[in-house]
Design an enzyme around this catalytic site. Structure first.
Site, PDB file in Angstrom:
ATOM      1  N   HIS A 147      12.947  -1.316  13.800  1.00  0.00           N
ATOM      2  CA  HIS A 147      13.034   0.256  14.239  1.00  0.00           C
ATOM      3  C   HIS A 147      12.316   0.609  15.398  1.00  0.00           C
ATOM      4  O   HIS A 147      12.180  -0.475  16.133  1.00  0.00           O
ATOM      5  CB  HIS A 147      12.938   1.105  12.863  1.00  0.00           C
ATOM      6  CG  HIS A 147      10.738   0.490  13.349  1.00  0.00           C
ATOM      7  ND1 HIS A 147      10.578  -0.870  12.522  1.00  0.00           N
ATOM      8  CD2 HIS A 147       9.703   0.706  14.438  1.00  0.00           C
ATOM      9  CE1 HIS A 147       8.803  -0.589  12.824  1.00  0.00           C
ATOM     10  NE2 HIS A 147       8.886   0.024  13.580  1.00  0.00           N
TER      11      HIS A 147
HETATM   12  P1  TYD Z   1       7.261  -0.485   7.894  1.00  0.00           P
HETATM   13  O1  TYD Z   1       7.265   0.288   9.209  1.00  0.00           O
HETATM   14  O2  TYD Z   1       8.665  -0.558   7.607  1.00  0.00           O
HETATM   15  O3  TYD Z   1       6.406  -1.796   8.081  1.00  0.00           O
HETATM   16  P2  TYD Z   1       7.572  -2.813   9.590  1.00  0.00           P
HETATM   17  O4  TYD Z   1       8.531  -1.596  10.102  1.00  0.00           O
HETATM   18  O5  TYD Z   1       6.274  -3.281  10.112  1.00  0.00           O
HETATM   19  O6  TYD Z   1       8.054  -3.566   8.912  1.00  0.00           O
HETATM   20  O7  TYD Z   1       5.944   0.040   6.631  1.00  0.00           O
HETATM   21  C1  TYD Z   1       5.814  -0.887   5.845  1.00  0.00           C
HETATM   22  C2  TYD Z   1       5.593   0.351   4.612  1.00  0.00           C
HETATM   23  O8  TYD Z   1       4.457   0.807   5.134  1.00  0.00           O
HETATM   24  C3  TYD Z   1       6.667   1.629   5.128  1.00  0.00           C
HETATM   25  O9  TYD Z   1       6.649   1.737   3.223  1.00  0.00           O
HETATM   26  C4  TYD Z   1       5.789   2.227   4.820  1.00  0.00           C
HETATM   27  C5  TYD Z   1       4.673   2.471   5.241  1.00  0.00           C
HETATM   28  N1  TYD Z   1       3.477   2.703   6.020  1.00  0.00           N
HETATM   29  C6  TYD Z   1       2.013   3.331   5.891  1.00  0.00           C
HETATM   30  O10 TYD Z   1       2.565   4.070   5.037  1.00  0.00           O
HETATM   31  N2  TYD Z   1       1.814   4.005   7.066  1.00  0.00           N
HETATM   32  C7  TYD Z   1       1.798   3.327   8.507  1.00  0.00           C
HETATM   33  O11 TYD Z   1       0.911   4.274   9.193  1.00  0.00           O
HETATM   34  C8  TYD Z   1       2.395   2.667   8.603  1.00  0.00           C
HETATM   35  C9  TYD Z   1       2.848   1.838   9.795  1.00  0.00           C
HETATM   36  C10 TYD Z   1       3.478   2.055   7.608  1.00  0.00           C
END
Ligand code: TYD
Length: 148
Positions: free
Chosen positions: A56
């Site tokens: 992302h």
């Molecule tokens: P995500 O951003 O998809 O993780 P990555 O891109 O690093 O693989 O986040 C995973 C889950 O965590 C998603 O459901 C959103 C949640 N999340 C929060 O609630 N707060 C946060 O600060 C972050 C970074 C993620």
């Protein structure tokens, strides 16, 4: 808002307070260490070998990413150029400017990816679709991406 390139993102070396007997300590402090103030800290851990994270971009968020333990690779992409960084030192981190796509992979066992962020969690700040990212970057889809 200005569109940054992968060359605006760089490794920042942190200080390391070393003690022969007691090990090391590294500090990140607002106003001092990073080009932005930290509003949120989160960390990724227990990532199974072979898995990848990220995929992302953020519209406005700045981040600083540290391998607090173990190692992993971060590949940054500004829509035109890709640049990979291998993070494996708790006293170094990758400064990622807004508007850059990132993929994280090659996690070692026990790796902890600590992320210091310039803002609280905002779902609407995420771009999770690559075509939408290219649109955001104002790049047409047929532009080939160079890997450095
Ligand atoms: P995500 O951003 O998809 O993780 P990555 O891109 O690093 O693989 O986040 C995973 C889950 O965590 C998603 O459901 C959103 C949640 N999340 C929060 O609630 N707060 C946060 O600060 C972050 C970074 C993620």
């Amino acid at each position: 808002m200005e569109k940054y390139s992968v060359f605006d993102c760089s490794m920042i070396e942190l200080d390391k307070h070393h003690s022969d007997r007691k090990g090391n300590l590294t500090v990140v402090q607002n106003g001092d260490t990073l080009p932005f103030d930290v509003k949120r800290v989160y960390y990724l851990y227990d990532v199974p070998g072979g898995e990848s994270r990220g995929a992302h971009a953020h519209r406005d968020l700045s981040q600083f990413m540290v391998a607090a333990s173990g190692s992993f690779r971060v590949t940054l992409d500004d829509g035109k150029v890709k640049r990979s960084f291998f993070l494996n030192r708790p006293y170094q981190g990758l400064y990622i400017k807004p508007g850059i796509w990132r993929d994280l992979d090659d996690f070692s066992s026990g790796a902890v990816c600590m992320v210091l962020a310039s803002d609280v969690y905002k779902k609407e700040d995420y771009i999770r679709n690559y075509d939408e990212f290219l649109e955001f970057r104002e790049i047409s889809n047929d532009t080939s991406v160079k890997r450095l």
